[in-house]
Structures are given as structure tokens and as C-alpha cells.
Design a protein around this motif. Sequence first.
Motif, PDB file in Angstrom:
ATOM      1  N   ARG A   1       0.830  -1.213   0.000  1.00 52.26           N
ATOM      2  CA  ARG A   1       0.000   0.000   0.000  1.00 52.26           C
ATOM      3  C   ARG A   1       0.858   1.253   0.000  1.00 52.26           C
ATOM      4  O   ARG A   1       0.639   2.165  -0.781  1.00 52.26           O
ATOM      5  CB  ARG A   1      -0.936  -0.017   1.208  1.00 52.26           C
ATOM      6  CG  ARG A   1      -1.860   1.202   1.237  1.00 52.26           C
ATOM      7  CD  ARG A   1      -2.818   1.176   2.419  1.00 52.26           C
ATOM      8  NE  ARG A   1      -3.749   0.071   2.268  1.00 52.26           N
ATOM      9  CZ  ARG A   1      -3.891  -0.919   3.147  1.00 52.26           C
ATOM     10  NH1 ARG A   1      -3.164  -0.956   4.239  1.00 52.26           N
ATOM     11  NH2 ARG A   1      -4.764  -1.875   2.949  1.00 52.26           N
ATOM     12  N   ARG A   2       1.862   1.305   0.852  1.00 56.18           N
ATOM     13  CA  ARG A   2       2.702   2.494   0.930  1.00 56.18           C
ATOM     14  C   ARG A   2       3.476   2.721  -0.374  1.00 56.18           C
ATOM     15  O   ARG A   2       3.599   3.847  -0.836  1.00 56.18           O
ATOM     16  CB  ARG A   2       3.636   2.404   2.123  1.00 56.18           C
ATOM     17  CG  ARG A   2       2.931   2.735   3.424  1.00 56.18           C
ATOM     18  CD  ARG A   2       3.774   2.444   4.650  1.00 56.18           C
ATOM     19  NE  ARG A   2       3.095   2.812   5.867  1.00 56.18           N
ATOM     20  CZ  ARG A   2       2.026   2.209   6.371  1.00 56.18           C
ATOM     21  NH1 ARG A   2       1.496   1.182   5.751  1.00 56.18           N
ATOM     22  NH2 ARG A   2       1.478   2.614   7.497  1.00 56.18           N
ATOM     23  N   ALA A   3       3.974   1.652  -0.964  1.00 53.34           N
ATOM     24  CA  ALA A   3       4.699   1.785  -2.233  1.00 53.34           C
ATOM     25  C   ALA A   3       3.768   2.299  -3.332  1.00 53.34           C
ATOM     26  O   ALA A   3       4.133   3.185  -4.105  1.00 53.34           O
ATOM     27  CB  ALA A   3       5.313   0.450  -2.636  1.00 53.34           C
ATOM     28  N   ASP A   4       2.561   1.762  -3.398  1.00 55.01           N
ATOM     29  CA  ASP A   4       1.591   2.214  -4.403  1.00 55.01           C
ATOM     30  C   ASP A   4       1.181   3.657  -4.170  1.00 55.01           C
ATOM     31  O   ASP A   4       1.065   4.446  -5.115  1.00 55.01           O
ATOM     32  CB  ASP A   4       0.341   1.323  -4.393  1.00 55.01           C
ATOM     33  CG  ASP A   4       0.602  -0.054  -4.979  1.00 55.01           C
ATOM     34  OD1 ASP A   4       1.654  -0.250  -5.625  1.00 55.01           O
ATOM     35  OD2 ASP A   4      -0.260  -0.939  -4.782  1.00 55.01           O
ATOM     36  N   LEU A   5       0.962   4.018  -2.902  1.00 54.88           N
ATOM     37  CA  LEU A   5       0.580   5.396  -2.595  1.00 54.88           C
ATOM     38  C   LEU A   5       1.721   6.367  -2.898  1.00 54.88           C
ATOM     39  O   LEU A   5       1.489   7.468  -3.405  1.00 54.88           O
ATOM     40  CB  LEU A   5       0.150   5.516  -1.134  1.00 54.88           C
ATOM     41  CG  LEU A   5      -1.184   4.862  -0.790  1.00 54.88           C
ATOM     42  CD1 LEU A   5      -1.420   4.887   0.716  1.00 54.88           C
ATOM     43  CD2 LEU A   5      -2.333   5.525  -1.535  1.00 54.88           C
ATOM     44  N   ARG A   6       2.949   5.946  -2.617  1.00 57.87           N
ATOM     45  CA  ARG A   6       4.115   6.786  -2.927  1.00 57.87           C
ATOM     46  C   ARG A   6       4.196   7.034  -4.436  1.00 57.87           C
ATOM     47  O   ARG A   6       4.420   8.156  -4.887  1.00 57.87           O
ATOM     48  CB  ARG A   6       5.386   6.107  -2.412  1.00 57.87           C
ATOM     49  CG  ARG A   6       6.527   7.056  -2.170  1.00 57.87           C
ATOM     50  CD  ARG A   6       7.686   6.395  -1.423  1.00 57.87           C
ATOM     51  NE  ARG A   6       7.401   6.298   0.004  1.00 57.87           N
ATOM     52  CZ  ARG A   6       7.194   5.158   0.675  1.00 57.87           C
ATOM     53  NH1 ARG A   6       7.267   4.010   0.055  1.00 57.87           N
ATOM     54  NH2 ARG A   6       6.950   5.158   1.958  1.00 57.87           N
ATOM     55  N   ALA A   7       3.974   5.981  -5.222  1.00 53.48           N
ATOM     56  CA  ALA A   7       3.997   6.119  -6.685  1.00 53.48           C
ATOM     57  C   ALA A   7       2.871   7.033  -7.163  1.00 53.48           C
ATOM     58  O   ALA A   7       3.065   7.850  -8.075  1.00 53.48           O
ATOM     59  CB  ALA A   7       3.875   4.736  -7.339  1.00 53.48           C
ATOM     60  N   LEU A   8       1.708   6.917  -6.546  1.00 53.15           N
ATOM     61  CA  LEU A   8       0.581   7.787  -6.902  1.00 53.15           C
ATOM     62  C   LEU A   8       0.901   9.248  -6.597  1.00 53.15           C
ATOM     63  O   LEU A   8       0.658  10.138  -7.418  1.00 53.15           O
ATOM     64  CB  LEU A   8      -0.673   7.348  -6.138  1.00 53.15           C
ATOM     65  CG  LEU A   8      -1.933   8.161  -6.373  1.00 53.15           C
ATOM     66  CD1 LEU A   8      -2.382   8.092  -7.821  1.00 53.15           C
ATOM     67  CD2 LEU A   8      -3.044   7.675  -5.440  1.00 53.15           C
ATOM     68  N   GLN A   9       1.481   9.486  -5.426  1.00 52.80           N
ATOM     69  CA  GLN A   9       1.850  10.853  -5.040  1.00 52.80           C
ATOM     70  C   GLN A   9       2.892  11.427  -6.007  1.00 52.80           C
ATOM     71  O   GLN A   9       2.794  12.577  -6.432  1.00 52.80           O
ATOM     72  CB  GLN A   9       2.381  10.864  -3.595  1.00 52.80           C
ATOM     73  CG  GLN A   9       2.872  12.206  -3.122  1.00 52.80           C
ATOM     74  CD  GLN A   9       1.759  13.217  -2.922  1.00 52.80           C
ATOM     75  OE1 GLN A   9       0.663  13.103  -3.444  1.00 52.80           O
ATOM     76  NE2 GLN A   9       2.053  14.247  -2.174  1.00 52.80           N
ATOM     77  N   GLN A  10       3.873  10.621  -6.384  1.00 57.39           N
ATOM     78  CA  GLN A  10       4.905  11.079  -7.318  1.00 57.39           C
ATOM     79  C   GLN A  10       4.309  11.380  -8.692  1.00 57.39           C
ATOM     80  O   GLN A  10       4.695  12.363  -9.331  1.00 57.39           O
ATOM     81  CB  GLN A  10       6.022  10.035  -7.423  1.00 57.39           C
ATOM     82  CG  GLN A  10       6.849   9.938  -6.152  1.00 57.39           C
ATOM     83  CD  GLN A  10       7.772   8.736  -6.123  1.00 57.39           C
ATOM     84  OE1 GLN A  10       7.692   7.844  -6.966  1.00 57.39           O
ATOM     85  NE2 GLN A  10       8.662   8.708  -5.141  1.00 57.39           N
ATOM     86  N   ALA A  11       3.383  10.558  -9.137  1.00 59.48           N
ATOM     87  CA  ALA A  11       2.747  10.791 -10.434  1.00 59.48           C
ATOM     88  C   ALA A  11       1.936  12.083 -10.408  1.00 59.48           C
ATOM     89  O   ALA A  11       1.959  12.861 -11.368  1.00 59.48           O
ATOM     90  CB  ALA A  11       1.847   9.613 -10.804  1.00 59.48           C
ATOM     91  N   ALA A  12       1.236  12.329  -9.308  1.00 55.05           N
ATOM     92  CA  ALA A  12       0.455  13.565  -9.182  1.00 55.05           C
ATOM     93  C   ALA A  12       1.381  14.780  -9.189  1.00 55.05           C
ATOM     94  O   ALA A  12       1.121  15.769  -9.886  1.00 55.05           O
ATOM     95  CB  ALA A  12      -0.387  13.531  -7.915  1.00 55.05           C
ATOM     96  N   GLU A  13       2.459  14.698  -8.418  1.00 48.51           N
ATOM     97  CA  GLU A  13       3.408  15.808  -8.375  1.00 48.51           C
ATOM     98  C   GLU A  13       4.030  16.059  -9.741  1.00 48.51           C
ATOM     99  O   GLU A  13       4.171  17.204 -10.165  1.00 48.51           O
ATOM    100  CB  GLU A  13       4.503  15.528  -7.342  1.00 48.51           C
ATOM    101  CG  GLU A  13       4.028  15.666  -5.912  1.00 48.51           C
ATOM    102  CD  GLU A  13       5.082  15.243  -4.892  1.00 48.51           C
ATOM    103  OE1 GLU A  13       6.210  14.854  -5.293  1.00 48.51           O
ATOM    104  OE2 GLU A  13       4.770  15.301  -3.693  1.00 48.51           O
ATOM    105  N   ALA A  14       4.404  14.993 -10.454  1.00 55.57           N
ATOM    106  CA  ALA A  14       5.000  15.127 -11.779  1.00 55.57           C
ATOM    107  C   ALA A  14       4.035  15.785 -12.759  1.00 55.57           C
ATOM    108  O   ALA A  14       4.452  16.501 -13.665  1.00 55.57           O
ATOM    109  CB  ALA A  14       5.433  13.757 -12.311  1.00 55.57           C
ATOM    110  N   ALA A  15       2.748  15.567 -12.555  1.00 57.65           N
ATOM    111  CA  ALA A  15       1.739  16.159 -13.442  1.00 57.65           C
ATOM    112  C   ALA A  15       1.317  17.547 -12.962  1.00 57.65           C
ATOM    113  O   ALA A  15       0.478  18.185 -13.592  1.00 57.65           O
ATOM    114  CB  ALA A  15       0.512  15.246 -13.509  1.00 57.65           C
ATOM    115  N   GLY A  16       1.905  18.007 -11.850  1.00 57.07           N
ATOM    116  CA  GLY A  16       1.557  19.321 -11.315  1.00 57.07           C
ATOM    117  C   GLY A  16       0.186  19.351 -10.654  1.00 57.07           C
ATOM    118  O   GLY A  16      -0.456  20.398 -10.591  1.00 57.07           O
TER     119      GLY A  16
END
Length: 177
Positions: free
Chosen positions: A62-77
Amino acid sequence: RYGTVTGVQTCARPIWGAYNEARFEAGMLHVPRVIQGKDGWLFLKETVAGPDAAIQHVKPLRRADLRALQQAAEAAGMHLLVVVSPDKTSIYPEHLLPGQMDEARRGLYRETQQALADVGIAAIDLQSLFLAHKQQAPGALLYYKRDTHWCGLACDIVARAVAQELHARGWDQDLGP
């Protein structure tokens, strides 16, 4: 959506709620996944019991998936605000029969909220909001008694909480009129 009857706010009965009520009165639960608690309250099986091994297996993922989701959101602004709906069982455990709730399920909401916090994802704790409202207005239903959906009152609480969180973070400025 909801009204007042003798000073107690109650949920209105939309078509889906009326359908569930009719099936209940006829002795026919809608799906085999539904279990009956006390006083005619209905719950989904998966909200009271779940394979403990699967729940434990998902925790580190869960934490790894959430971290990836957060990074994707940040990368997309983008800003990411997560609103996890608490199970009806966590708000109305008093309507469960003794032994219906598995221990593994009991802490799942808190674990999810902690995982969101651990990876820095903004989240609203609806369980705390719902429990506080339930304590302040014990007769005001947040979930339908014989359905797993929120009542209109719960929808209003969630909408206000989201609006407040967006404003507190300054993200509402990005939304436009």
C-alpha cells in the motif's frame, strides 16, 4: 435528502433504499454478500470479515503504491486529496452481532489513513468526522440502515470537509469560479 422527524434527522428513502427495504421486508437479501446485524441493520460481508493473510500482505504494498501515486500527481503538477470512506461497520459497530467483526478488518481504516500520512498524501479522516457527528447527534443517520450508502447528511458533511480542506491548503484558488 434528509429531513427532521420529531427532532431527529433521518435519511430520505431514494429508489435504491426503497428497493432494499422491500427486499428486506420480503425476506430476500439483495446479494449473498449481505449479512444481517442487530435491529435489521445490514452490512456487506467484506466490511466485517476479510482474509487476514491478504490484509497483512497488502500493508507494505500500500505504501509503495501510494508513494507512486503521489509522485505521479506531483509530476503532473496536480494536488492530491484522498477521501477514504469508512465502512459502515466502523461507524455503527453497535449494530453488529457479537463476533461478526474480524480483528484484521477492525484496524484497516486507521492503517490506510496512516499509510497516506506516511507518504505525505493529504487526506481527510471521515471516520473521525462521522463519529464526532454521531456523538453530537445520535439520532441522525449517516448511512442507511439497510444499505451501505451514505445518507444525504453524510454527503453534506463530506462536501463541507473537502471544501474546508481545499481552502485550508489554498488549493481552492486553483479551481476557478
